[in-house]
Design a protein around this motif. Structure first.
Motif: not given
Length: 336
Positions: A89-95, A105-108, A174-176, A182-195
């Motif tokens: 899920d490297e294309t997913m970000g938390v801002v 860095g602390d999603l909790a 972030e630009d706007q 950015e709090v976090a990016r990716g992390g392997g929490y999900i398998g991306f679905v894009g078909y």
């Protein structure tokens, strides 16, 4: 040459389609592809597929609702995802906004906060998996249904404390929004679905065209993996108002998920998405994901053009699939 109309949504991870057109891969494969103007949403794109305005679509979680509504579609490959691992899920970000109290860095630290996601989308699934991984439940946060283009304003006005969204939106936000981070990016929490999706009847009647299309898409994916800056230039041309620098930054993450092959990892990712949305009450039923995958054409491309995939990690032992493969969630064929 056969002519095919294909669709996409205006997102960085869907750029493989116009890249294949720009780089001449469709022509080299012997198929003429007309790329429709980017659709606003995956639902809009599936509506165009259903009414034969396009023959091939690139779509993620909206496919689930369409299948449950009776649409007879098949998955021919991935425009984003992985056949070598489940969690990608490297294309997913938390801002987050300045003053939110959310710790980088602390999603909790999302606990008790207002979180903006597009409900029912892949970013919603990411949030749910993040919460579970950190010992929380959905009720531990306030989920605010927010479309990606509205997230910046929602952060700026304090309507949400954090936005969870796919690229390039984290960079755009972030630009706007002054002070956002950015709090976090990716992390392997999900398998991306894009078909890469088509109507079953059309795909079965046009197997040569499907294989030619997938060959060109695989060539474009490899080109993007090898030339991310050039791929970013394609994205900046096709996605209106996308800053070239943001496109380059986003493309660095996007190329990690360019794997058009199909394996049990992709079956597992879709099954997890269906199960999560059903448990949440976002969808009324479930289905056997084996019924929607058609790995035969992409397997043929892999066999005929192995050089297009030789830079990708191998598919895990036992996770190889073919037409008629029956997915069993309990088998644990792809758990990484």
């Amino acid at each position: 040459m056969e002519t095919v109309s294909a669709g996409m949504v205006g997102a960085i991870d869907q750029i493989g389609l116009p890249a294949a057109l720009d780089q001449g891969y469709f022509e080299a494969a012997g198929v003429v592809v007309e790329v429709a103007e980017p659709f606003a949403t995956g639902v809009d794109q599936l509506n165009a597929l259903e009414t034969d305005q396009i023959q091939i679509a690139q779509v993620g979680t909206p496919l689930i609702g369409a299948v449950l509504s009776g649409a007879d579609y098949v998955i021919l490959g991935n425009y984003t995802g992985s056949a070598s691992q489940l969690g990608i899920d490297e294309t997913m970000g938390v801002v987050a906004r300045d003053g939110s109290g959310i710790v980088e860095g602390d999603l909790a630290s999302l606990a008790g906060k207002n979180i903006g996601v597009a409900v029912g989308s892949i970013n919603h699934l990411y949030l749910l998996s993040v919460l579970e991984a950190h010992g929380m439940v959905p009720e531990d946060v306030e989920i605010i249904n927010t479309a990606p283009p509205d997230m910046g304003v929602a952060l700026q006005t304090g309507g949400i404390d954090a936005a969870i969204v796919w690229d390039p939106w984290p960079m755009i936000i972030e630009d706007q929004v002054e002070g956002s981070y950015e709090v976090a990016r990716g992390g392997g929490y999900i398998g991306f679905v894009g078909y890469i999706v088509a109507k079953r009847e059309w795909a079965e009647a046009n197997q040569d065209v499907v294989e030619a299309f997938l060959t060109a898409r695989a060539a474009a994916d490899q080109w993007m993996r090898e030339n991310p800056d050039d791929a970013a230039e394609v994205a900046a041309r096709w996605l209106s108002n996308l800053d070239p620098e943001i496109a380059r930054e986003a493309m660095r993450f996007n190329v990690a998920q360019l794997d058009p092959r199909i394996s049990a990892c992709n079956y597992a990712a879709l099954d997890a998405a269906v199960t999560t949305l059903h448990d949440l009450g976002s969808i009324d039923g479930t289905f056997d994901v084996s019924t929607v995958f058609a790995p035969g054409p992409i397997n043929a491309v892999v066999a005929e053009k192995p050089d297009l995939f030789d830079d990708l990690p191998p598919i895990p032992a036992g996770a190889e699939v073919s037409d008629g493969f029956a997915f069993d969630p309990a088998a644990g064929l792809c758990t990484g």
